[in-house]
Design an enzyme around this catalytic site. Structure first.
Site, PDB file in Angstrom:
ATOM      1  N   SER A  22     -15.750  -0.696 -15.773  1.00  0.00           N
ATOM      2  CA  SER A  22     -15.884  -1.959 -16.508  1.00  0.00           C
ATOM      3  C   SER A  22     -14.659  -2.242 -17.368  1.00  0.00           C
ATOM      4  CB  SER A  22     -17.136  -1.930 -17.395  1.00  0.00           C
ATOM      5  OG  SER A  22     -18.306  -2.065 -16.617  1.00  0.00           O
ATOM      6  N   GLU A  40     -11.989  -3.617 -15.112  1.00  0.00           N
ATOM      7  CA  GLU A  40     -12.336  -4.948 -14.617  1.00  0.00           C
ATOM      8  C   GLU A  40     -12.181  -6.007 -15.700  1.00  0.00           C
ATOM      9  OE1 GLU A  40     -15.503  -2.964 -11.455  1.00  0.00           O
ATOM     10  OE2 GLU A  40     -16.215  -3.876 -13.313  1.00  0.00           O
ATOM     11  N   HIS A  91     -25.692  -3.673 -17.362  1.00  0.00           N
ATOM     12  CA  HIS A  91     -24.337  -4.206 -17.462  1.00  0.00           C
ATOM     13  C   HIS A  91     -24.007  -4.604 -18.896  1.00  0.00           C
ATOM     14  CE1 HIS A  91     -24.840  -4.388 -13.128  1.00  0.00           C
ATOM     15  NE2 HIS A  91     -23.545  -4.627 -13.015  1.00  0.00           N
ATOM     16  N   PHE A 133     -25.209 -11.637 -18.969  1.00  0.00           N
ATOM     17  CA  PHE A 133     -24.466 -12.396 -17.963  1.00  0.00           C
ATOM     18  C   PHE A 133     -23.611 -11.434 -17.149  1.00  0.00           C
ATOM     19  CE2 PHE A 133     -20.384 -14.661 -17.062  1.00  0.00           C
ATOM     20  CZ  PHE A 133     -20.878 -15.596 -16.160  1.00  0.00           C
ATOM     21  N   VAL A 134     -23.805 -11.446 -15.835  1.00  0.00           N
ATOM     22  CA  VAL A 134     -23.062 -10.551 -14.947  1.00  0.00           C
ATOM     23  C   VAL A 134     -22.159 -11.391 -14.053  1.00  0.00           C
ATOM     24  CG1 VAL A 134     -23.215  -8.810 -13.118  1.00  0.00           C
ATOM     25  CG2 VAL A 134     -24.919  -8.846 -14.966  1.00  0.00           C
ATOM     26  N   LEU A 135     -20.897 -11.005 -14.000  1.00  0.00           N
ATOM     27  CA  LEU A 135     -19.898 -11.709 -13.204  1.00  0.00           C
ATOM     28  C   LEU A 135     -18.887 -10.685 -12.711  1.00  0.00           C
ATOM     29  CD1 LEU A 135     -18.817 -14.637 -12.417  1.00  0.00           C
ATOM     30  CD2 LEU A 135     -17.302 -14.397 -14.395  1.00  0.00           C
ATOM     31  N   ALA A 136     -18.469 -10.814 -11.464  1.00  0.00           N
ATOM     32  CA  ALA A 136     -17.420  -9.944 -10.936  1.00  0.00           C
ATOM     33  C   ALA A 136     -16.099 -10.328 -11.600  1.00  0.00           C
ATOM     34  CB  ALA A 136     -17.331 -10.061  -9.413  1.00  0.00           C
ATOM     35  N   ALA A 137     -15.767  -9.649 -12.688  1.00  0.00           N
ATOM     36  CA  ALA A 137     -14.620 -10.042 -13.509  1.00  0.00           C
ATOM     37  C   ALA A 137     -13.313  -9.986 -12.727  1.00  0.00           C
ATOM     38  CB  ALA A 137     -14.535  -9.149 -14.752  1.00  0.00           C
TER      39      ALA A 137
END
Length: 219
Positions: A84, A87, A67, A119-123
């Site tokens: 991406s 998003e 990611h 850092f992974v986040l569902a944007a």
């Protein structure tokens, strides 16, 4: 796209269509193609998520390292995947001020140094104000907890991308579970016959993703 179309796809088409459900991990789509037919979105995503859950920790961290940073160099250079890009744009991360970009860059660097993955986040479920707050909060979580949280975000992203591809409402009843939430159906059935187990080649590919390791005993 309906499930009849999905189930009729040959290997190459399936990987082309679903190869970025999990960011830059087409090998997951390749691995579950043989599990057709799928009955619906829930069944299809169950196979994606079961593959992730079955990986050793090193492989799961490899998925996270696929990611990009939020509002990071790839966004600035225009090298994000199409998914991406949409998003991050939708979350307002393409219109940050110079100070906001600098703050996120600093937090992203601290997070990578601590955990060894981005850092992974569902944007799509966040916004430009919430992203740095959540990053700062999670920066202080214990590593084992943060790994579970990050993988849950991968599943949220995958759920939304699959819903887009199949043209269904992502806000329906089929949603990824939060970390630690029990799956009553799976628990009642026990291990499912024919469930995809990651092969050695897939695990090795994910383990080779460049990373920074967290020091032993670090919280």
């Amino acid at each position: 796209m309906d499930m009849e179309k999905v189930n009729s796809m040959d290997f190459g088409e399936f990987v082309d269509v679903f190869g970025n459900v999990v960011e830059r991990c087409p090998l997951i789509a390749a691995a579950i193609w043989s599990q057709r037919p799928f009955s619906d979105l829930e069944d299809l995503e169950k196979h994606f998520f079961a593959f992730i859950d079955a990986l050793p920790q090193s492989g799961q961290e490899g998925i996270l390292r696929c990611h990009p940073d939020l509002a990071g160099r790839e966004l600035q250079r225009g090298t994000l995947t199409a998914e991406s890009q949409r998003e991050q744009s939708g979350a307002g991360l393409t219109s940050l001020s110079a100070d906001e970009r600098l703050r996120l860059a600093e937090l992203n660097a601290q997070y990578r140094a601590r955990f060894g993955f981005p850092f992974v986040l569902a944007a799509r479920l966040s916004d430009r104000a919430a992203v740095p707050r959540e990053l700062a909060r999670r920066l202080h979580c214990p590593p084992a907890q943060e790994l579970r949280t990050a993988l849950a975000e991968v599943k949220k992203i995958g759920h939304l991308r699959l819903a887009d591809l199949l043209g269904v409402d992502p806000a329906g009843p089929q949603r990824p579970r939060e970390p630690g939430a029990p799956d009553a159906r799976r628990d009642a059935r026990g291990p499912q016959p024919g469930a995809v187990r990651p092969g050695l080649e897939a695990v090795a590919s994910l383990e080779r993703r460049p990373h920074t390791r967290v020091k032993e005993g670090e919280n």
